[in-house]
Design a protein around this motif. Structure first.
Motif, PDB file in Angstrom:
ATOM      1  N   VAL A  86       0.829  -1.206   0.000  1.00 37.14           N
ATOM      2  CA  VAL A  86       0.000   0.000   0.000  1.00 37.14           C
ATOM      3  C   VAL A  86       0.869   1.264   0.000  1.00 37.14           C
ATOM      4  CG1 VAL A  86      -1.669   1.299   1.405  1.00 37.14           C
ATOM      5  CG2 VAL A  86      -1.915  -1.168   1.118  1.00 37.14           C
ATOM      6  N   VAL A  87       2.035   1.201   0.619  1.00 38.64           N
ATOM      7  CA  VAL A  87       2.885   2.385   0.752  1.00 38.64           C
ATOM      8  C   VAL A  87       3.277   2.957  -0.609  1.00 38.64           C
ATOM      9  CG1 VAL A  87       5.044   3.298   1.705  1.00 38.64           C
ATOM     10  CG2 VAL A  87       3.700   1.662   3.029  1.00 38.64           C
ATOM     11  N   PRO A  88       3.904   2.198  -1.502  1.00 38.31           N
ATOM     12  CA  PRO A  88       4.245   2.791  -2.792  1.00 38.31           C
ATOM     13  C   PRO A  88       3.026   3.122  -3.649  1.00 38.31           C
ATOM     14  CG  PRO A  88       4.956   0.495  -2.719  1.00 38.31           C
ATOM     15  CD  PRO A  88       4.476   0.856  -1.349  1.00 38.31           C
ATOM     16  N   VAL A  89       1.948   2.356  -3.507  1.00 35.82           N
ATOM     17  CA  VAL A  89       0.739   2.655  -4.285  1.00 35.82           C
ATOM     18  C   VAL A  89       0.240   4.060  -3.952  1.00 35.82           C
ATOM     19  CG1 VAL A  89      -1.695   2.043  -4.595  1.00 35.82           C
ATOM     20  CG2 VAL A  89       0.047   0.255  -4.607  1.00 35.82           C
ATOM     21  N   PHE A  90       0.097   4.348  -2.667  1.00 36.53           N
ATOM     22  CA  PHE A  90      -0.359   5.679  -2.269  1.00 36.53           C
ATOM     23  C   PHE A  90       0.744   6.720  -2.434  1.00 36.53           C
ATOM     24  CE2 PHE A  90      -3.969   3.450  -0.690  1.00 36.53           C
ATOM     25  CZ  PHE A  90      -4.997   4.373  -0.787  1.00 36.53           C
ATOM     26  N   GLY A  91       1.990   6.281  -2.389  1.00 35.10           N
ATOM     27  CA  GLY A  91       3.091   7.196  -2.651  1.00 35.10           C
ATOM     28  C   GLY A  91       3.065   7.717  -4.080  1.00 35.10           C
ATOM     29  N   PHE A  92       2.855   6.807  -5.032  1.00 31.37           N
ATOM     30  CA  PHE A  92       2.745   7.223  -6.434  1.00 31.37           C
ATOM     31  C   PHE A  92       1.544   8.143  -6.639  1.00 31.37           C
ATOM     32  CE2 PHE A  92       5.558   3.643  -7.682  1.00 31.37           C
ATOM     33  CZ  PHE A  92       6.399   4.345  -8.534  1.00 31.37           C
ATOM     34  N   ALA A  93       0.418   7.797  -6.028  1.00 34.69           N
ATOM     35  CA  ALA A  93      -0.779   8.628  -6.162  1.00 34.69           C
ATOM     36  C   ALA A  93      -0.537  10.022  -5.585  1.00 34.69           C
ATOM     37  CB  ALA A  93      -1.965   7.959  -5.479  1.00 34.69           C
ATOM     38  N   THR A  94       0.129  10.080  -4.444  1.00 35.00           N
ATOM     39  CA  THR A  94       0.440  11.369  -3.822  1.00 35.00           C
ATOM     40  C   THR A  94       1.391  12.169  -4.693  1.00 35.00           C
ATOM     41  OG1 THR A  94       0.168  10.387  -1.629  1.00 35.00           O
ATOM     42  CG2 THR A  94       1.346  12.477  -1.733  1.00 35.00           C
ATOM     43  N   ALA A  95       2.433  11.527  -5.189  1.00 37.79           N
ATOM     44  CA  ALA A  95       3.419  12.218  -6.033  1.00 37.79           C
ATOM     45  C   ALA A  95       2.775  12.744  -7.309  1.00 37.79           C
ATOM     46  CB  ALA A  95       4.569  11.275  -6.372  1.00 37.79           C
ATOM     47  N   ASP A  96       1.876  11.959  -7.878  1.00 32.12           N
ATOM     48  CA  ASP A  96       1.170  12.410  -9.079  1.00 32.12           C
ATOM     49  C   ASP A  96       0.308  13.625  -8.763  1.00 32.12           C
ATOM     50  OD1 ASP A  96       0.334  12.166 -11.841  1.00 32.12           O
ATOM     51  OD2 ASP A  96      -1.576  11.393 -11.058  1.00 32.12           O
ATOM     52  N   GLU A  97      -0.405  13.555  -7.664  1.00 28.89           N
ATOM     53  CA  GLU A  97      -1.272  14.661  -7.240  1.00 28.89           C
ATOM     54  C   GLU A  97      -0.448  15.933  -6.971  1.00 28.89           C
ATOM     55  OE1 GLU A  97      -5.092  16.167  -6.341  1.00 28.89           O
ATOM     56  OE2 GLU A  97      -4.616  14.164  -7.047  1.00 28.89           O
ATOM     57  N   MET A  98       0.775  15.760  -6.448  1.00 27.11           N
ATOM     58  CA  MET A  98       1.648  16.898  -6.143  1.00 27.11           C
ATOM     59  C   MET A  98       2.504  17.316  -7.340  1.00 27.11           C
ATOM     60  SD  MET A  98       2.889  15.719  -2.330  1.00 27.11           S
ATOM     61  CE  MET A  98       3.962  17.115  -2.086  1.00 27.11           C
ATOM     62  N   SER A  99       2.398  16.591  -8.448  1.00 27.11           N
ATOM     63  CA  SER A  99       3.171  16.869  -9.668  1.00 27.11           C
ATOM     64  C   SER A  99       4.681  16.854  -9.421  1.00 27.11           C
ATOM     65  CB  SER A  99       2.751  18.219 -10.263  1.00 27.11           C
ATOM     66  OG  SER A  99       1.381  18.212 -10.582  1.00 27.11           O
ATOM     67  N   VAL A 100       5.139  15.840  -8.690  1.00 26.37           N
ATOM     68  CA  VAL A 100       6.572  15.729  -8.397  1.00 26.37           C
ATOM     69  C   VAL A 100       7.158  14.411  -8.897  1.00 26.37           C
ATOM     70  CG1 VAL A 100       6.522  17.296  -6.408  1.00 26.37           C
ATOM     71  CG2 VAL A 100       6.119  14.849  -6.055  1.00 26.37           C
ATOM     72  N   LEU A 101       6.446  13.730  -9.785  1.00 28.31           N
ATOM     73  CA  LEU A 101       6.912  12.420 -10.256  1.00 28.31           C
ATOM     74  C   LEU A 101       8.297  12.469 -10.902  1.00 28.31           C
ATOM     75  CD1 LEU A 101       3.660  10.758 -11.604  1.00 28.31           C
ATOM     76  CD2 LEU A 101       5.087   9.987  -9.706  1.00 28.31           C
ATOM     77  N   GLY A 102       8.689  13.593 -11.454  1.00 27.44           N
ATOM     78  CA  GLY A 102       9.995  13.693 -12.106  1.00 27.44           C
ATOM     79  C   GLY A 102      11.102  14.211 -11.208  1.00 27.44           C
ATOM     80  N   SER A 103      10.803  14.463  -9.947  1.00 21.01           N
ATOM     81  CA  SER A 103      11.796  15.014  -9.023  1.00 21.01           C
ATOM     82  C   SER A 103      12.874  13.988  -8.699  1.00 21.01           C
ATOM     83  CB  SER A 103      11.139  15.463  -7.723  1.00 21.01           C
ATOM     84  OG  SER A 103      10.200  16.480  -7.975  1.00 21.01           O
ATOM     85  N   ALA A 104      14.114  14.447  -8.644  1.00 21.28           N
ATOM     86  CA  ALA A 104      15.248  13.549  -8.395  1.00 21.28           C
ATOM     87  C   ALA A 104      15.114  12.828  -7.060  1.00 21.28           C
ATOM     88  CB  ALA A 104      16.550  14.336  -8.454  1.00 21.28           C
ATOM     89  N   TRP A 105      14.680  13.540  -6.020  1.00 24.06           N
ATOM     90  CA  TRP A 105      14.565  12.916  -4.696  1.00 24.06           C
ATOM     91  C   TRP A 105      13.516  11.801  -4.717  1.00 24.06           C
ATOM     92  CZ3 TRP A 105       9.860  12.995  -2.255  1.00 24.06           C
ATOM     93  CH2 TRP A 105       8.944  13.961  -2.671  1.00 24.06           C
ATOM     94  N   LEU A 106      12.449  11.994  -5.495  1.00 25.72           N
ATOM     95  CA  LEU A 106      11.420  10.974  -5.577  1.00 25.72           C
ATOM     96  C   LEU A 106      11.896   9.771  -6.385  1.00 25.72           C
ATOM     97  CD1 LEU A 106       8.537  10.231  -4.772  1.00 25.72           C
ATOM     98  CD2 LEU A 106       7.827  11.099  -6.995  1.00 25.72           C
ATOM     99  N   ILE A 107      12.576  10.016  -7.473  1.00 28.61           N
ATOM    100  CA  ILE A 107      13.109   8.919  -8.283  1.00 28.61           C
ATOM    101  C   ILE A 107      14.109   8.098  -7.460  1.00 28.61           C
ATOM    102  CG2 ILE A 107      14.515   8.375 -10.313  1.00 28.61           C
ATOM    103  CD1 ILE A 107      13.160  10.900 -11.620  1.00 28.61           C
ATOM    104  N   ALA A 108      14.958   8.791  -6.697  1.00 23.88           N
ATOM    105  CA  ALA A 108      15.894   8.091  -5.814  1.00 23.88           C
ATOM    106  C   ALA A 108      15.143   7.281  -4.765  1.00 23.88           C
ATOM    107  CB  ALA A 108      16.839   9.083  -5.146  1.00 23.88           C
ATOM    108  N   SER A 109      14.089   7.856  -4.206  1.00 21.49           N
ATOM    109  CA  SER A 109      13.283   7.151  -3.202  1.00 21.49           C
ATOM    110  C   SER A 109      12.613   5.913  -3.786  1.00 21.49           C
ATOM    111  CB  SER A 109      12.212   8.080  -2.623  1.00 21.49           C
ATOM    112  OG  SER A 109      12.798   9.119  -1.897  1.00 21.49           O
ATOM    113  N   ILE A 110      12.111   6.042  -5.009  1.00 22.52           N
ATOM    114  CA  ILE A 110      11.472   4.906  -5.674  1.00 22.52           C
ATOM    115  C   ILE A 110      12.488   3.791  -5.898  1.00 22.52           C
ATOM    116  CG2 ILE A 110      10.408   4.142  -7.839  1.00 22.52           C
ATOM    117  CD1 ILE A 110       9.091   6.983  -7.936  1.00 22.52           C
TER     118      ILE A 110
END
Length: 147
Positions: free
Chosen positions: A63-87
């Motif tokens: 559930v954590v990454p599922v809601f993480g992706f949804a949150t990142a999409d909602e915040m428009s940060v899917l391309g952020s380096a910190w998020l890509i590293a976290s993924i």
């Protein structure tokens, strides 16, 4: 909607990843004790319980990454380096858990034995990966939150 998604993401991380990390960290010392005193019913029961916690909460942890992706999409940060590293680190943590930690725990529980030091090392790597992801989620390099 962002607040809801972020809340579920963080709660899922606390409720699911926390227990896996703690139970996985407790497993190697108990395994050492069980190997030193074969037939100890207390150690055996504890190993079974810790392994079950790890297995069940690992599944809930999806559930954590599922809601993480949804949150990142909602915040428009899917391309952020910190998020890509976290993924990437989250995926690596999942691989370490699924390919190294859980099979080694299973071997101990089934009496096939394993190297407790190697299990402890794998568990430590898993925990370190999650700690790094947590720091990245809080600090978010380049964010405008001032963190």
């Amino acid at each position: 909607m962002t607040k809801f998604l972020l809340t579920v993401h963080v709660l899922a991380a606390i409720v699911a990843v926390g227990p896996v990390t703690v139970a996985a960290g407790m497993f190697p010392p108990v395994a050492r004790r069980a190997l030193a005193a074969p037939g100890d019913p207390g150690a055996t029961a504890t190993l079974h319980l810790l392994h079950r916690i790890c297995r069940v909460y690992a599944l809930v942890g999806v559930v954590v990454p599922v809601f993480g992706f949804a949150t990142a999409d909602e915040m428009s940060v899917l391309g952020s380096a910190w998020l890509i590293a976290s993924i990437a680190l989250t995926a690596l943590a999942a691989v370490v858990l699924a390919a190294l930690v859980l099979p080694a725990q299973n071997a101990v529980v089934e009496g096939r034995g394993t190297n407790p030091a190697r299990l402890a090392m794998s568990t430590g790597i898993f925990s370190l990966l999650w700690a790094t992801v947590t720091v990245l989620m809080i600090v978010r390099p380049g964010s405008t939150t001032g963190a």
